[in-house]
Design a protein around this motif. Structure first.
Motif, PDB file in Angstrom:
ATOM      1  N   ALA A  83      36.632  40.765  31.545  1.00 53.31           N
ATOM      2  CA  ALA A  83      37.627  40.389  30.539  1.00 53.31           C
ATOM      3  C   ALA A  83      38.273  41.623  29.921  1.00 53.31           C
ATOM      4  CB  ALA A  83      36.978  39.532  29.450  1.00 53.31           C
ATOM      5  N   GLY A  84      37.466  42.658  29.662  1.00 45.45           N
ATOM      6  CA  GLY A  84      38.011  43.880  29.083  1.00 45.45           C
ATOM      7  C   GLY A  84      39.059  44.523  29.973  1.00 45.45           C
ATOM      8  N   GLY A  85      38.769  44.576  31.281  1.00 44.63           N
ATOM      9  CA  GLY A  85      39.743  45.143  32.217  1.00 44.63           C
ATOM     10  C   GLY A  85      41.013  44.322  32.295  1.00 44.63           C
ATOM     11  N   SER A 164      43.177  29.374  46.230  1.00 50.10           N
ATOM     12  CA  SER A 164      43.926  30.296  45.389  1.00 50.10           C
ATOM     13  C   SER A 164      43.699  31.717  45.870  1.00 50.10           C
ATOM     14  CB  SER A 164      43.471  30.183  43.922  1.00 50.10           C
ATOM     15  OG  SER A 164      43.508  28.854  43.463  1.00 50.10           O
ATOM     16  N   ASP A 165      44.554  32.629  45.445  1.00 48.62           N
ATOM     17  CA  ASP A 165      44.273  34.045  45.667  1.00 48.62           C
ATOM     18  C   ASP A 165      42.910  34.355  45.054  1.00 48.62           C
ATOM     19  OD1 ASP A 165      46.742  34.323  46.848  1.00 48.62           O
ATOM     20  OD2 ASP A 165      47.705  35.226  45.100  1.00 48.62           O
ATOM     21  N   ALA A 166      42.142  35.221  45.704  1.00 47.03           N
ATOM     22  CA  ALA A 166      40.762  35.404  45.253  1.00 47.03           C
ATOM     23  C   ALA A 166      40.270  36.833  45.443  1.00 47.03           C
ATOM     24  CB  ALA A 166      39.837  34.439  46.009  1.00 47.03           C
ATOM     25  N   LEU A 167      39.417  37.247  44.504  1.00 47.69           N
ATOM     26  CA  LEU A 167      38.638  38.469  44.641  1.00 47.69           C
ATOM     27  C   LEU A 167      37.205  38.043  44.913  1.00 47.69           C
ATOM     28  CD1 LEU A 167      39.953  40.529  41.564  1.00 47.69           C
ATOM     29  CD2 LEU A 167      40.833  40.506  43.901  1.00 47.69           C
ATOM     30  N   GLY A 168      36.633  38.543  46.004  1.00 46.59           N
ATOM     31  CA  GLY A 168      35.299  38.114  46.390  1.00 46.59           C
ATOM     32  C   GLY A 168      34.295  39.251  46.434  1.00 46.59           C
ATOM     33  N   ARG A 298      26.391  48.135  42.214  1.00 45.10           N
ATOM     34  CA  ARG A 298      27.577  48.251  41.369  1.00 45.10           C
ATOM     35  C   ARG A 298      28.762  47.498  41.955  1.00 45.10           C
ATOM     36  NH1 ARG A 298      28.821  54.133  40.568  1.00 45.10           N
ATOM     37  NH2 ARG A 298      27.278  53.903  38.889  1.00 45.10           N
ATOM     38  N   PHE A 299      29.370  46.670  41.109  1.00 42.57           N
ATOM     39  CA  PHE A 299      30.699  46.145  41.362  1.00 42.57           C
ATOM     40  C   PHE A 299      31.609  46.711  40.267  1.00 42.57           C
ATOM     41  CE2 PHE A 299      28.250  42.590  43.381  1.00 42.57           C
ATOM     42  CZ  PHE A 299      28.765  42.741  44.663  1.00 42.57           C
ATOM     43  N   PRO A 300      32.832  47.085  40.586  1.00 43.08           N
ATOM     44  CA  PRO A 300      33.735  47.684  39.594  1.00 43.08           C
ATOM     45  C   PRO A 300      34.319  46.613  38.684  1.00 43.08           C
ATOM     46  CG  PRO A 300      34.862  47.496  41.699  1.00 43.08           C
ATOM     47  CD  PRO A 300      33.441  47.026  41.938  1.00 43.08           C
ATOM     48  N   LEU A 301      33.556  46.193  37.697  1.00 44.41           N
ATOM     49  CA  LEU A 301      33.886  44.993  36.929  1.00 44.41           C
ATOM     50  C   LEU A 301      35.219  45.092  36.197  1.00 44.41           C
ATOM     51  CD1 LEU A 301      30.311  44.216  35.561  1.00 44.41           C
ATOM     52  CD2 LEU A 301      31.421  43.323  37.612  1.00 44.41           C
ATOM     53  N   ALA A 302      35.419  46.180  35.448  1.00 43.13           N
ATOM     54  CA  ALA A 302      36.684  46.317  34.716  1.00 43.13           C
ATOM     55  C   ALA A 302      37.862  46.397  35.688  1.00 43.13           C
ATOM     56  CB  ALA A 302      36.641  47.552  33.827  1.00 43.13           C
ATOM     57  N   ASP A 303      37.659  47.102  36.798  1.00 43.35           N
ATOM     58  CA  ASP A 303      38.717  47.190  37.811  1.00 43.35           C
ATOM     59  C   ASP A 303      39.015  45.813  38.406  1.00 43.35           C
ATOM     60  OD1 ASP A 303      38.960  49.886  37.423  1.00 43.35           O
ATOM     61  OD2 ASP A 303      37.778  50.458  39.181  1.00 43.35           O
ATOM     62  N   MET A 304      37.973  44.981  38.544  1.00 42.50           N
ATOM     63  CA  MET A 304      38.180  43.625  39.050  1.00 42.50           C
ATOM     64  C   MET A 304      39.073  42.825  38.104  1.00 42.50           C
ATOM     65  SD  MET A 304      34.283  43.006  40.427  1.00 42.50           S
ATOM     66  CE  MET A 304      34.324  41.232  40.263  1.00 42.50           C
ATOM     67  N   GLY A 305      38.861  43.004  36.793  1.00 43.11           N
ATOM     68  CA  GLY A 305      39.716  42.328  35.825  1.00 43.11           C
ATOM     69  C   GLY A 305      41.155  42.786  35.930  1.00 43.11           C
ATOM     70  N   ARG A 306      41.348  44.097  36.067  1.00 44.47           N
ATOM     71  CA  ARG A 306      42.711  44.631  36.199  1.00 44.47           C
ATOM     72  C   ARG A 306      43.358  44.155  37.498  1.00 44.47           C
ATOM     73  NH1 ARG A 306      40.387  49.134  33.262  1.00 44.47           N
ATOM     74  NH2 ARG A 306      39.417  49.934  35.167  1.00 44.47           N
ATOM     75  N   GLU A 307      42.591  44.163  38.580  1.00 47.97           N
ATOM     76  CA  GLU A 307      43.146  43.735  39.866  1.00 47.97           C
ATOM     77  C   GLU A 307      43.500  42.246  39.849  1.00 47.97           C
ATOM     78  OE1 GLU A 307      42.174  43.980  44.674  1.00 47.97           O
ATOM     79  OE2 GLU A 307      40.798  44.892  43.224  1.00 47.97           O
ATOM     80  N   ALA A 308      42.683  41.444  39.162  1.00 49.34           N
ATOM     81  CA  ALA A 308      42.978  40.020  39.057  1.00 49.34           C
ATOM     82  C   ALA A 308      44.298  39.798  38.321  1.00 49.34           C
ATOM     83  CB  ALA A 308      41.845  39.295  38.326  1.00 49.34           C
TER      84      ALA A 308
END
Length: 345
Positions: A83-85, A164-168, A298-308
């Protein structure tokens, strides 16, 4: 028929026995609906007094400044960092983010998605595990289908049954990496603290673990299902050690659970990693600051939010776009070879 000003698109669809998406296509003149059916839709809509809500249509088309984010547990660091990302990226586009907490309750999630759609948000991001039974997500899937047909955009994180478009995140690979790490250290009596088996994230992470440890053939692997939370794992850790006292490693299926395990073992006077090694998943920010610091993937959590956010604001593709998020094994202080009296070659 007397006009009914409150008639909705869903009411027309129900009267005809078709989907809301089909009604929307027919009324907007889009392809994919036969001429005969389109005429029936238009006639039924006229007779029921349906009038398209142009305000809602314009919002779904992208003029709203609000993006909806639905997460399972807002207090879980995994979702907090995503959410922060996403919020950070949204601010760069002068957008606001409305965060909804579903609590892993399919009915609650559906209600929140419908509310976001009704409020005409510009886009919707769903973050968190899907369900192993695709029928559980049928209501959400139908709602999002109608929303996207009307111009809304959707991206999901960690879901496999929504079109839908997805990040997996590579949960299976992450599970395998942790299992190899523990086996290479010499652990042969391992307990997995698992979340609910109906979550696809749990299924995938456990599958990765089993793909390694079952194949090795020399590991006593036990699985104990509990809540996918810190408190659930804290209680389950003590149950596991009472039930399987020879355990030398506890593998929690997310970092929040692993933090609960570390706290529970510390209170019981169990040395980590001297007596029992502990690992988690995700590498939330606090994982490196614990004592002992947590071995995890590690998963790049903040980056995942930004990419989403970037993906949900991009024009839709011809078909759903799927982006895999790779993992990285991060070895810290919470893992070590098992005690000598427990070591098995």
């Amino acid at each position: 028929m007397e006009p009914a000003p409150t008639t909705r698109l869903d009411d027309v669809a129900r009267a005809l026995g078709v989907s809301a998406a089909t009604v929307s296509r027919a009324l907007s003149g889009k392809a994919g609906v036969s001429t005969q059916l389109a005429e029936r839709v238009r006639e039924t809509a006229r007779s029921m007094g349906y009038v398209a809500n142009e305000h809602a249509r314009s919002l779904a088309g992208g003029t709203s400044s609000v993006v909806g984010l639905v997460v399972h547990e807002i207090g879980d660091p995994y979702f907090t960092e995503i959410a922060g990302g996403l919020v950070e990226a949204a601010e760069e586009h002068d957008l606001l983010v409305q965060v909804c907490h579903a609590g892993r309750d399919p009915g609650r999630e559906l209600k929140q998605v419908r509310t976001l759609v009704a409020h005409g948000v510009r886009a919707i991001v769903l973050a968190g595990s899907g369900h192993t039974d695709p029928e559980v997500e049928a209501g959400v899937r139908a709602t999002l289908e109608g929303y996207t047909v009307r111009g809304g955009r959707v991206v999901v994180i960690g879901r496999r049954h929504l079109d839908s478009d997805a990040l997996g995140p590579d949960n299976t690979g992450a599970g395998a990496a942790l299992a190899r790490h523990l086996h290479d250290l010499g652990h042969r009596r391992v307990v997995v603290l698992s979340g609910p088996s109906w979550l696809t994230t749990v299924e995938d992470r456990l599958s990765g673990i089993r793909s390694v440890l079952d194949a090795r053939g020399d590991v006593d692997l036990q699985v104990l299902e509990t809540d996918f939370t810190r408190d659930g794992a804290a209680a389950a850790a003590l149950t596991a050690l009472e039930r399987w006292p020879a355990t030398t490693a506890v593998l929690a299926l997310n970092d929040a659970m692993a933090i609960g395990v570390l706290d529970s073992l510390r209170r019981r006077g169990v040395d980590v990693p001297g007596q029992v090694s502990v690992v988690g998943f995700d590498d939330v920010a606090v994982a490196a600051q614990l004592s002992p610091s947590l071995t995890t993937t590690r998963f790049p959590l903040a980056d995942m939010g930004r990419e989403a956010l970037d993906l949900v604001l991009a024009p839709p593709g011809a078909s759903p776009r799927r982006r895999r998020i790779d993992h990285e094994l991060v070895v810290r202080e919470s893992t070590a070879p098992p005690p000598t009296d427990h070591h098995q070659e």
